[in-house]
Motif scaffolding. Sequence first.
Motif, mmCIF file in Angstrom:
data_model
loop_
_atom_site.group_PDB
_atom_site.id
_atom_site.type_symbol
_atom_site.label_atom_id
_atom_site.label_comp_id
_atom_site.label_asym_id
_atom_site.label_seq_id
_atom_site.Cartn_x
_atom_site.Cartn_y
_atom_site.Cartn_z
ATOM 1 N N ASP A 338 0.832 -1.208 0.000
ATOM 2 C CA ASP A 338 0.000 0.000 0.000
ATOM 3 C C ASP A 338 0.865 1.255 0.000
ATOM 4 O OD1 ASP A 338 -2.456 -1.431 0.128
ATOM 5 O OD2 ASP A 338 -2.167 -1.714 2.275
ATOM 6 N N LEU A 339 1.885 1.285 0.839
ATOM 7 C CA LEU A 339 2.765 2.450 0.902
ATOM 8 C C LEU A 339 3.514 2.638 -0.411
ATOM 9 C CD1 LEU A 339 4.248 4.750 2.364
ATOM 10 C CD2 LEU A 339 5.856 3.043 3.225
ATOM 11 N N ALA A 342 1.277 4.059 -2.972
ATOM 12 C CA ALA A 342 1.038 5.481 -2.702
ATOM 13 C C ALA A 342 2.240 6.332 -3.072
ATOM 14 C CB ALA A 342 0.695 5.675 -1.223
ATOM 15 N N PHE A 405 0.440 10.116 2.765
ATOM 16 C CA PHE A 405 -0.170 8.805 3.008
ATOM 17 C C PHE A 405 -0.271 8.537 4.503
ATOM 18 C CE2 PHE A 405 0.668 4.353 4.087
ATOM 19 C CZ PHE A 405 -0.366 3.694 3.441
ATOM 20 N N TYR A 406 0.831 8.734 5.216
ATOM 21 C CA TYR A 406 0.831 8.444 6.646
ATOM 22 C C TYR A 406 -0.038 9.432 7.428
ATOM 23 C CZ TYR A 406 4.256 4.680 6.646
ATOM 24 O OH TYR A 406 4.878 3.472 6.475
ATOM 25 N N ASP A 408 -2.821 10.950 6.425
ATOM 26 C CA ASP A 408 -4.225 10.577 6.255
ATOM 27 C C ASP A 408 -4.536 9.254 6.948
ATOM 28 O OD1 ASP A 408 -4.726 12.862 4.837
ATOM 29 O OD2 ASP A 408 -4.739 11.910 2.866
ATOM 30 N N ARG A 430 -9.163 12.383 1.766
ATOM 31 C CA ARG A 430 -9.199 11.072 1.127
ATOM 32 C C ARG A 430 -9.883 10.053 2.021
ATOM 33 N NH1 ARG A 430 -3.214 9.580 -0.923
ATOM 34 N NH2 ARG A 430 -2.677 10.519 1.098
ATOM 35 N N LEU A 435 -6.593 4.751 0.330
ATOM 36 C CA LEU A 435 -5.211 4.629 0.797
ATOM 37 C C LEU A 435 -4.650 3.228 0.594
ATOM 38 C CD1 LEU A 435 -5.496 6.625 4.141
ATOM 39 C CD2 LEU A 435 -4.574 7.423 1.964
#
Length: 730
Positions: A338-339, A342, A405-406, A408, A430, A435
Amino acid sequence: MNGLGTDGGGSTHNTVSGDAVIVGPLLMAQHIEGIQLPPPPPDVPPSQGPMPSRVFVNRTKELADLRDAALSLAAGPEPGVVLVVGVGGVGKTQLVAQAVRRELHRLFPDGQLYVDLADHRRDGAVDLAAVLGEFLRALRVHKDYVPGGLAERTALFRSVAATLRLLVKVDNVQHAPEARALVPPQGLLVATGRRVLPSLLMDGAVLIDVAPLDGAAGTELVRRWHADADEGTAADVVRLCAGHPLALRAALEWLAARPQLTLDDVVRDLTAGRYGTGDDGVREATGVAMGVGGGTEDGGVGEAVDTVLDSVVAGVSGHTRHLYDLLGVLPGTTATADLLTAAGATRVDEGLGELLSCRLAVLVESSDRPRRYRLHDVVRAHARLRARALPEERRRAVLRLVVDFYADAAAHGDALVLGDRFRIQPPPVRPLSELAARGTLFTGRPDALEWLDAERVNFRAVIRVAADEGWYEEVWRLCESLWALYHSRKHLADCVESGLLGIEAAQHQARPDVEIRMRNQVARAAYELGDLDRAESQLDAAADLLGLAGDPRLSGVVQESRGLIALARGRSEESPGAARERAEEARQLFERALAANRAVPDPHGIVVQSYNVAQALVAGERWADALDVLDEAAETARTTGDEPMLPRIDLVRAHAFAGLGSLDRAVAAAGAAADAAAGLKQFAKLDQALELLTALADRAEDRPLRAACEEKLGALRRTMGLRPPAAPTA
């Protein structure tokens, strides 16, 4: 008390404030016996640490030395320490894994604990409290029973592990004190590092030196991986890789994925240095990451590993090389799909698969749902040096995607863990579903808290990166959201470190409201760590800013924290008069916090501050006044659905009734607290209620009730991973 009736062999009962009822001794004892506890966790010893490889050669002497040391130390009355030393990537961790699989696991039947201290190191210091917290949870201590401070966690670890024969495996030890802190009371600590620690040897530690493979052993290893290899060619590969197992494995795994090539092709490319970066700084930094010194032999190992990694990375597909470079840019130590998605990676699953097959990345052992990947620290140094060659705009763009990302994800996690609490930041734009590459990052409170905890080390690195890059809003947003993690899991050192960066960020943005919030979070962490002076200094600075903040709840949180400190200082006062003065000071502060919450109004804040006012009144021996406040707080909590506050309210009510000498009503209120806490799975509050009931029963000379409470308390603590309380003296 909910669920209690009037029958029971002639026992009597009368309703008191709230839902509590007064019951006879027999009925109350029976009811305590009937409280349902959760089933205990499976009685399976922890088995942590990297898995052993199926191919392992020429460590016969080291394995024998490690086995003999373990046997000798395990036979002694005191715990032992073995220090395994060698350059980075030489196979120290794998040596320990092999020894455990072959023989050591039989010596330590109560389990194996593992930690890589590189994940917990910041500015050269290791967060030992976090490590011990992980150990305690692995030993099945419930999270509600893990204390916040290092001293308390150390004491609990010693207590829980006192009769257990444990093997503790620790990678990347740099200093003797961090190894000593993790030695189990019984059993063995096996620590790996890159240099000898003389003070550990003076303590009696046994040293195992792991050198690169010699020519014969390296050739054997190559021919096991590549059975048709010519012996001379295999020897050339070993020489070019300086006998370094990580370099050998990376080169051979890369070759195995390309059947059209031969081992001669590997030798030719390594000899030519075709894929070298031409950057002497890369080689130097890689050597430093391996822990090698300035000697010719060690320097040769570093250059050989660097050359192999250059060659392997140059030979992977373009999207995998892009992924490798992204991993070199990312802060923190692990990454999820996921990271990486992103951060702009494409074909992530394919790329990760190729990095895993080339042994450039490894899958991290993890209990949480998303798979996590990491680079070996030697490989990570190589990737990060490659990242220095990237255009600055691209590097910052990647970091910005990661920070966003982190930020949110943390905000969504905070909302799930702590619900509708007071926050300065608006909800993230978001949705949570955007995410994740597929599915969702987490669902529900427990899942969100586990995800936040699994990402804790990365969060710490991300906050520092955001501060360095001047992204101040994201710094304080992350800090505010992570209170859900820091408070729930008692990562108090992290809370202080990140909160100080949050204060600086607020000052850069000229946001007094945010600065008040950040200072209060630091103060609360310091308060829980017992550093009341530091907590008060932060609150003094926050109080100076209250005139610049619009939301009255900010005044409320500061006054609440001040009140908690006043109560704590009152408990340490030797003079009863001084203690009452502190209690009155606390009451006035909580009253101000209550008024601030009423001004909004904030129903949960009103209940919490009313509860705090009652605590201060009880501490000041104003029992009847406290009961009046508690009745109103309980009514508000029931009306607004604030059920988690009810056990707390009833516990304070029990203390107030006890102060008035009404033991029957005190028992009823404490029983109501136990009932509600059990239903809400608030096990720490259930523990407090049972302890209070035990003391009340003893005071009332109610032996059946005391016996029932002691038995239930012992069962609860066993279920929570603790020893039962010591039997009271007659």
